[in-house]
Design a protein around this motif. Structure first.
Motif, PDB file in Angstrom:
ATOM      1  N   TYR A   1      -2.059   8.096   3.474  1.00 37.64           N
ATOM      2  CA  TYR A   1      -2.062   7.914   2.021  1.00 37.64           C
ATOM      3  C   TYR A   1      -3.401   8.313   1.383  1.00 37.64           C
ATOM      4  O   TYR A   1      -3.643   8.033   0.219  1.00 37.64           O
ATOM      5  CB  TYR A   1      -1.715   6.459   1.672  1.00 37.64           C
ATOM      6  CG  TYR A   1      -0.374   6.059   2.224  1.00 37.64           C
ATOM      7  CD1 TYR A   1       0.789   6.664   1.772  1.00 37.64           C
ATOM      8  CD2 TYR A   1      -0.274   5.095   3.222  1.00 37.64           C
ATOM      9  CE1 TYR A   1       2.021   6.322   2.287  1.00 37.64           C
ATOM     10  CE2 TYR A   1       0.962   4.746   3.744  1.00 37.64           C
ATOM     11  CZ  TYR A   1       2.103   5.369   3.279  1.00 37.64           C
ATOM     12  OH  TYR A   1       3.317   5.027   3.789  1.00 37.64           O
ATOM     13  N   PHE A   2      -4.255   8.976   2.162  1.00 39.57           N
ATOM     14  CA  PHE A   2      -5.548   9.441   1.664  1.00 39.57           C
ATOM     15  C   PHE A   2      -5.350  10.390   0.483  1.00 39.57           C
ATOM     16  O   PHE A   2      -4.452  11.228   0.478  1.00 39.57           O
ATOM     17  CB  PHE A   2      -6.302  10.157   2.787  1.00 39.57           C
ATOM     18  CG  PHE A   2      -7.608  10.758   2.356  1.00 39.57           C
ATOM     19  CD1 PHE A   2      -8.658   9.944   1.954  1.00 39.57           C
ATOM     20  CD2 PHE A   2      -7.792  12.130   2.353  1.00 39.57           C
ATOM     21  CE1 PHE A   2      -9.878  10.493   1.560  1.00 39.57           C
ATOM     22  CE2 PHE A   2      -9.005  12.691   1.966  1.00 39.57           C
ATOM     23  CZ  PHE A   2     -10.042  11.864   1.575  1.00 39.57           C
TER      24      PHE A   2
ATOM     25  N   THR B   1       0.823  -1.200   0.000  1.00 40.62           N
ATOM     26  CA  THR B   1       0.000   0.000   0.000  1.00 40.62           C
ATOM     27  C   THR B   1       0.861   1.255   0.000  1.00 40.62           C
ATOM     28  O   THR B   1       2.057   1.212   0.283  1.00 40.62           O
ATOM     29  CB  THR B   1      -0.915   0.043   1.236  1.00 40.62           C
ATOM     30  OG1 THR B   1      -0.093   0.036   2.411  1.00 40.62           O
ATOM     31  CG2 THR B   1      -1.869  -1.134   1.271  1.00 40.62           C
TER      32      THR B   1
ATOM     33  N   ASP C   1      -5.904   0.483  -4.155  1.00 43.08           N
ATOM     34  CA  ASP C   1      -5.342   0.615  -2.807  1.00 43.08           C
ATOM     35  C   ASP C   1      -6.398   1.288  -1.927  1.00 43.08           C
ATOM     36  O   ASP C   1      -6.745   2.446  -2.161  1.00 43.08           O
ATOM     37  CB  ASP C   1      -4.070   1.457  -2.871  1.00 43.08           C
ATOM     38  CG  ASP C   1      -3.398   1.661  -1.520  1.00 43.08           C
ATOM     39  OD1 ASP C   1      -4.040   1.429  -0.477  1.00 43.08           O
ATOM     40  OD2 ASP C   1      -2.229   2.079  -1.521  1.00 43.08           O
ATOM     41  N   PRO C   2      -6.941   0.588  -0.917  1.00 51.19           N
ATOM     42  CA  PRO C   2      -8.012   1.171  -0.110  1.00 51.19           C
ATOM     43  C   PRO C   2      -7.561   2.367   0.731  1.00 51.19           C
ATOM     44  O   PRO C   2      -8.399   3.172   1.141  1.00 51.19           O
ATOM     45  CB  PRO C   2      -8.475   0.010   0.781  1.00 51.19           C
ATOM     46  CG  PRO C   2      -7.325  -0.931   0.824  1.00 51.19           C
ATOM     47  CD  PRO C   2      -6.605  -0.778  -0.478  1.00 51.19           C
ATOM     48  N   THR C   3      -6.267   2.522   0.967  1.00 51.38           N
ATOM     49  CA  THR C   3      -5.818   3.644   1.798  1.00 51.38           C
ATOM     50  C   THR C   3      -6.090   4.988   1.140  1.00 51.38           C
ATOM     51  O   THR C   3      -6.201   6.000   1.831  1.00 51.38           O
ATOM     52  CB  THR C   3      -4.320   3.524   2.151  1.00 51.38           C
ATOM     53  OG1 THR C   3      -3.529   3.598   0.958  1.00 51.38           O
ATOM     54  CG2 THR C   3      -4.021   2.218   2.885  1.00 51.38           C
ATOM     55  N   GLN C   4      -6.252   5.017  -0.184  1.00 54.60           N
ATOM     56  CA  GLN C   4      -6.524   6.285  -0.870  1.00 54.60           C
ATOM     57  C   GLN C   4      -7.897   6.846  -0.510  1.00 54.60           C
ATOM     58  O   GLN C   4      -8.137   8.047  -0.652  1.00 54.60           O
ATOM     59  CB  GLN C   4      -6.388   6.123  -2.380  1.00 54.60           C
ATOM     60  CG  GLN C   4      -7.447   5.239  -3.028  1.00 54.60           C
ATOM     61  CD  GLN C   4      -7.089   4.849  -4.438  1.00 54.60           C
ATOM     62  OE1 GLN C   4      -6.802   5.707  -5.263  1.00 54.60           O
ATOM     63  NE2 GLN C   4      -7.088   3.551  -4.715  1.00 54.60           N
ATOM     64  N   PHE C   5      -8.799   5.982  -0.051  1.00 55.78           N
ATOM     65  CA  PHE C   5     -10.159   6.396   0.279  1.00 55.78           C
ATOM     66  C   PHE C   5     -10.373   6.611   1.779  1.00 55.78           C
ATOM     67  O   PHE C   5     -11.454   7.011   2.199  1.00 55.78           O
ATOM     68  CB  PHE C   5     -11.175   5.358  -0.218  1.00 55.78           C
ATOM     69  CG  PHE C   5     -10.996   4.989  -1.661  1.00 55.78           C
ATOM     70  CD1 PHE C   5     -11.048   5.951  -2.666  1.00 55.78           C
ATOM     71  CD2 PHE C   5     -10.746   3.670  -2.025  1.00 55.78           C
ATOM     72  CE1 PHE C   5     -10.864   5.609  -3.997  1.00 55.78           C
ATOM     73  CE2 PHE C   5     -10.573   3.318  -3.351  1.00 55.78           C
ATOM     74  CZ  PHE C   5     -10.626   4.289  -4.338  1.00 55.78           C
ATOM     75  N   ASP C   6      -9.361   6.332   2.586  1.00 56.72           N
ATOM     76  CA  ASP C   6      -9.462   6.403   4.047  1.00 56.72           C
ATOM     77  C   ASP C   6      -8.931   7.751   4.538  1.00 56.72           C
ATOM     78  O   ASP C   6      -7.716   7.978   4.550  1.00 56.72           O
ATOM     79  CB  ASP C   6      -8.677   5.246   4.659  1.00 56.72           C
ATOM     80  CG  ASP C   6      -8.714   5.226   6.176  1.00 56.72           C
ATOM     81  OD1 ASP C   6      -9.294   6.152   6.797  1.00 56.72           O
ATOM     82  OD2 ASP C   6      -8.140   4.281   6.755  1.00 56.72           O
ATOM     83  N   ALA C   7      -9.841   8.623   4.953  1.00 57.24           N
ATOM     84  CA  ALA C   7      -9.448   9.972   5.373  1.00 57.24           C
ATOM     85  C   ALA C   7      -8.475   9.962   6.559  1.00 57.24           C
ATOM     86  O   ALA C   7      -7.757  10.934   6.773  1.00 57.24           O
ATOM     87  CB  ALA C   7     -10.686  10.795   5.712  1.00 57.24           C
ATOM     88  N   LYS C   8      -8.427   8.874   7.313  1.00 59.98           N
ATOM     89  CA  LYS C   8      -7.508   8.789   8.454  1.00 59.98           C
ATOM     90  C   LYS C   8      -6.128   8.292   8.047  1.00 59.98           C
ATOM     91  O   LYS C   8      -5.201   8.307   8.850  1.00 59.98           O
ATOM     92  CB  LYS C   8      -8.097   7.862   9.519  1.00 59.98           C
ATOM     93  CG  LYS C   8      -9.374   8.400  10.132  1.00 59.98           C
ATOM     94  CD  LYS C   8      -9.937   7.429  11.156  1.00 59.98           C
ATOM     95  CE  LYS C   8     -11.335   7.842  11.552  1.00 59.98           C
ATOM     96  NZ  LYS C   8     -12.273   6.753  11.496  1.00 59.98           N
ATOM     97  N   SER C   9      -5.984   7.834   6.826  1.00 59.03           N
ATOM     98  CA  SER C   9      -4.706   7.285   6.356  1.00 59.03           C
ATOM     99  C   SER C   9      -3.774   8.399   5.880  1.00 59.03           C
ATOM    100  O   SER C   9      -4.219   9.365   5.250  1.00 59.03           O
ATOM    101  CB  SER C   9      -4.951   6.315   5.191  1.00 59.03           C
ATOM    102  OG  SER C   9      -3.726   5.955   4.594  1.00 59.03           O
TER     103      SER C   9
END
Length: 156
Positions: free
Chosen positions: A87-88, A31, A77-85
């Motif tokens: 990698y958002f 990721t 990559d799901p981290t692109q959609f996670d505002a807490k990541s």
């Protein structure tokens, strides 16, 4: 299908070779790639079974820490959609994702082949990793460089 070879950088405090080896089936999702050229390598060129030099970066002793293989094709990559990541990416949408990941399977931990040793090895002088200004997290590795590293440096 021709096997290709890659060097993939990971910060050991995020995912080290030890973490990868301890994961189920020693497989981890790669990721956080946020460079278009590195993403395009994953999307367009990397194939299941390709060899990977697992490289620890952004740490006190950067270098090759293990051998792995590409274990899956790409997917969003799901981290692109996670505002807490960290990698958002607010501009990336689920119906049109910008960023991909693939799974990497760690095969073995090696002795650390540090950047100073790599730079001091004439046979590796034209390795992309060692080129001035290169900061890509994924780079191709020639078959000659792969063979030299896996048969000479790792036997030393």
């Amino acid at each position: 299908m021709t096997t290709r070879y890659w060097l993939m950088k990971s910060e050991p405090d995020e995912c080290s070779i030890d973490d990868a080896l301890a994961a189920p089936k020693a497989t981890v999702p790669w990721t956080g790639v946020r460079n278009y050229q590195a993403r395009n390598f994953m999307r367009d060129s990397m194939q299941v079974g390709d060899g990977v030099l697992f490289y620890h970066s952004s740490c006190p002793e950067p270098g090759i820490a293990g051998i792995a293989r590409v274990a899956s094709g790409t997917r969003p990559d799901p981290t692109q959609f996670d505002a807490k990541s960290p990698y958002f990416d607010a501009a990336s949408k689920p119906d049109a994702p910008r960023w991909l990941l693939l799974d990497v399977q760690a095969l073995k931990k090696t002795r650390l082949i540090g950047l100073p040793e790599l730079r001091a090895t004439p046979e590796l002088a034209d390795m992309i990793l060692l080129k001035r200004g290169n900061r890509l997290s994924i780079t191709p590795v020639s078959e000659a460089h792969w063979d030299f590293i896996t048969t000479q440096l790792l036997r030393a």
